[in-house]
Design a protein around this motif. Structure first.
Motif, PDB file in Angstrom:
ATOM      1  N   LEU A  12      23.077  43.104  29.540  1.00 43.89           N
ATOM      2  CA  LEU A  12      23.839  43.080  30.780  1.00 43.89           C
ATOM      3  C   LEU A  12      22.961  42.592  31.922  1.00 43.89           C
ATOM      4  O   LEU A  12      21.768  42.885  31.958  1.00 43.89           O
ATOM      5  CB  LEU A  12      24.361  44.480  31.115  1.00 43.89           C
ATOM      6  N   ARG A  38      24.015  47.445  26.761  1.00 42.31           N
ATOM      7  CA  ARG A  38      25.203  48.170  26.331  1.00 42.31           C
ATOM      8  C   ARG A  38      25.162  48.192  24.819  1.00 42.31           C
ATOM      9  O   ARG A  38      25.194  47.142  24.171  1.00 42.31           O
ATOM     10  CB  ARG A  38      26.488  47.512  26.815  1.00 42.31           C
ATOM     11  N   GLY A  77      23.166  42.269  36.260  1.00 41.39           N
ATOM     12  CA  GLY A  77      23.894  42.520  37.501  1.00 41.39           C
ATOM     13  C   GLY A  77      23.046  42.167  38.707  1.00 41.39           C
ATOM     14  O   GLY A  77      21.834  42.400  38.701  1.00 41.39           O
ATOM     15  N   GLN A 114      24.899  45.967  41.241  1.00 37.52           N
ATOM     16  CA  GLN A 114      26.322  45.617  41.213  1.00 37.52           C
ATOM     17  C   GLN A 114      26.840  45.582  39.771  1.00 37.52           C
ATOM     18  O   GLN A 114      26.084  45.727  38.814  1.00 37.52           O
ATOM     19  CB  GLN A 114      26.515  44.254  41.880  1.00 37.52           C
ATOM     20  N   GLU A 115      28.119  45.353  39.627  1.00 36.63           N
ATOM     21  CA  GLU A 115      28.744  45.277  38.303  1.00 36.63           C
ATOM     22  C   GLU A 115      28.104  44.153  37.477  1.00 36.63           C
ATOM     23  O   GLU A 115      27.864  43.066  37.993  1.00 36.63           O
ATOM     24  CB  GLU A 115      30.249  45.025  38.436  1.00 36.63           C
ATOM     25  N   PRO A 116      27.876  44.421  36.197  1.00 35.82           N
ATOM     26  CA  PRO A 116      27.200  43.429  35.357  1.00 35.82           C
ATOM     27  C   PRO A 116      28.153  42.472  34.658  1.00 35.82           C
ATOM     28  O   PRO A 116      29.357  42.703  34.596  1.00 35.82           O
ATOM     29  CB  PRO A 116      26.513  44.302  34.317  1.00 35.82           C
ATOM     30  N   VAL A 117      27.551  41.427  34.138  1.00 35.75           N
ATOM     31  CA  VAL A 117      28.207  40.538  33.186  1.00 35.75           C
ATOM     32  C   VAL A 117      27.351  40.563  31.920  1.00 35.75           C
ATOM     33  O   VAL A 117      26.153  40.852  31.972  1.00 35.75           O
ATOM     34  CB  VAL A 117      28.337  39.087  33.707  1.00 35.75           C
ATOM     35  N   ARG A 173      16.484  51.855  35.602  1.00 28.55           N
ATOM     36  CA  ARG A 173      17.324  52.026  36.803  1.00 28.55           C
ATOM     37  C   ARG A 173      16.570  52.735  37.920  1.00 28.55           C
ATOM     38  O   ARG A 173      16.775  52.465  39.101  1.00 28.55           O
ATOM     39  CB  ARG A 173      18.596  52.791  36.437  1.00 28.55           C
ATOM     40  N   GLU A 188      26.078  52.510  27.813  1.00 29.76           N
ATOM     41  CA  GLU A 188      25.085  51.731  28.550  1.00 29.76           C
ATOM     42  C   GLU A 188      23.764  52.492  28.586  1.00 29.76           C
ATOM     43  O   GLU A 188      23.742  53.700  28.820  1.00 29.76           O
ATOM     44  CB  GLU A 188      25.577  51.417  29.966  1.00 29.76           C
TER      45      GLU A 188
END
Length: 134
Positions: free
Chosen positions: A56, A75, A58, A96-99, A86, A81
């Motif tokens: 992932l 993930r 982000g 932010q939201e991941p791809v 972190r 996850e």
């Protein structure tokens, strides 16, 4: 060797972090008090190699909306996850939201030396015979 737990892998990874495995961009902010700083990319790649799952990515923004950088984590199969780095971020840095991104084939071009060093230390700690990461 069969890995007995994710906790075993996590301990080996955390013990292997050092300034030598840190992303050079983050090196000025790395310290023994924050050893996860700058370790996300190489850590996520090593973890994925050992336990599978997805990689992932982000963006990381400061509270004022300016871009701080990016953050990698994992993930696992089943949707859990795992983010071993972190804690590197201050309260002013918001992930932010991941791809989902494809990992590089073999060792990454950027951070190659850091990745190979971390991978070698982790494999040694876990008793895994070293194989080429190309």
């Amino acid at each position: 060797m069969v890995l007995t737990s994710l906790a075993e892998v996590e301990r080996a990874i955390r013990a292997a972090w050092s300034p030598d495995t840190c992303d050079p961009v983050d090196l000025p902010d790395w310290s023994p008090a924050n050893p996860a700083r700058g370790q996300c990319g190489v850590t996520a790649l090593v973890l994925r190699e050992l336990v599978g799952g997805e990689l992932l990515l982000g963006p990381v923004l400061r509270r004022d909306g300016t871009r701080q950088g990016v953050h990698y984590w994992n993930r696992l199969d089943g949707g859990i996850e795992v983010d071993l780095t972190r804690e590197q971020f201050s309260a002013d840095e918001i992930v932010q939201e991941p791809v989902v991104v494809d990992p590089p084939p073999g060792a990454p071009a950027r951070l190659r030396e850091q990745y190979l060093l971390l991978r070698g230390r982790v494999h040694h700690a876990l008793g895994i015979a070293e194989t080429s990461a190309s």
